[in-house]
Design an enzyme around this catalytic site. Structure first.
Site, PDB file in Angstrom:
ATOM      1  CE  LYS A   1      -2.391   1.513   3.697  1.00  0.00           C
ATOM      2  NZ  LYS A   1      -3.496   1.766   4.644  1.00  0.00           N
TER       3      LYS A   1
ATOM      4  CB  SER B   1      -0.707   2.215 -17.028  1.00  0.00           C
ATOM      5  OG  SER B   1      -0.137   3.346 -17.648  1.00  0.00           O
TER       6      SER B   1
ATOM      7  CE1 TYR C   1       0.151  -1.077 -17.984  1.00  0.00           C
ATOM      8  CE2 TYR C   1      -2.226  -1.258 -18.254  1.00  0.00           C
ATOM      9  CZ  TYR C   1      -0.988  -0.881 -18.746  1.00  0.00           C
ATOM     10  OH  TYR C   1      -0.895  -0.305 -19.985  1.00  0.00           O
TER      11      TYR C   1
END
Length: 115
Positions: A9, A25, A58
């Site tokens: 995180k 992305s 991503y």
């Protein structure tokens, strides 16, 4: 059985750029990627603290030490430059593995730099 568990995180990073005309992305400073144990092309969830949006994309490797967190393509519609987001990656593991797992939690400063 396998479960999805938080692996990494980046907590409260600031969006520095939004590039709509780009293949989708999120580009992330390589220092932040290393600290959070993220790799290029890894799937991440992005949670926008400013507007409540939650979406997946991503990772693309950004310039080391730049503080870059840039939303690309359609993701650029989900946040504005200056918004504060949380970027989360998940791993798939057994419940037994999950009980021992320690996620990589990164709390950068207000300029997306490691402290």
């Amino acid at each position: 059985m396998f479960i999805h568990v938080m692996k990494s995180k980046l907590h409260r990073v600031k969006i520095t750029q939004a590039e709509l005309n780009y293949v989708g992305s999120v580009t992330i400073d390589e220092d932040l990627m290393d600290a959070a144990n993220l790799i290029e092309n890894e799937k991440v969830q992005i949670v926008n603290n400013n507007n409540g949006e939650r979406f997946e994309t991503y990772v693309i490797t950004g310039e080391r030490g730049s503080g870059t967190v840039c939303l690309n393509g359609a993701a650029a519609r989900r946040a504005q430059v200056g918004d504060i987001v949380i970027i989360i990656a998940y791993g798939i593991m057994t419940p037994e593995e999950a009980k021992e797992h320690k996620p990589n939690l990164v709390f950068p400063d207000s300029n997306n730099r490691l402290v």
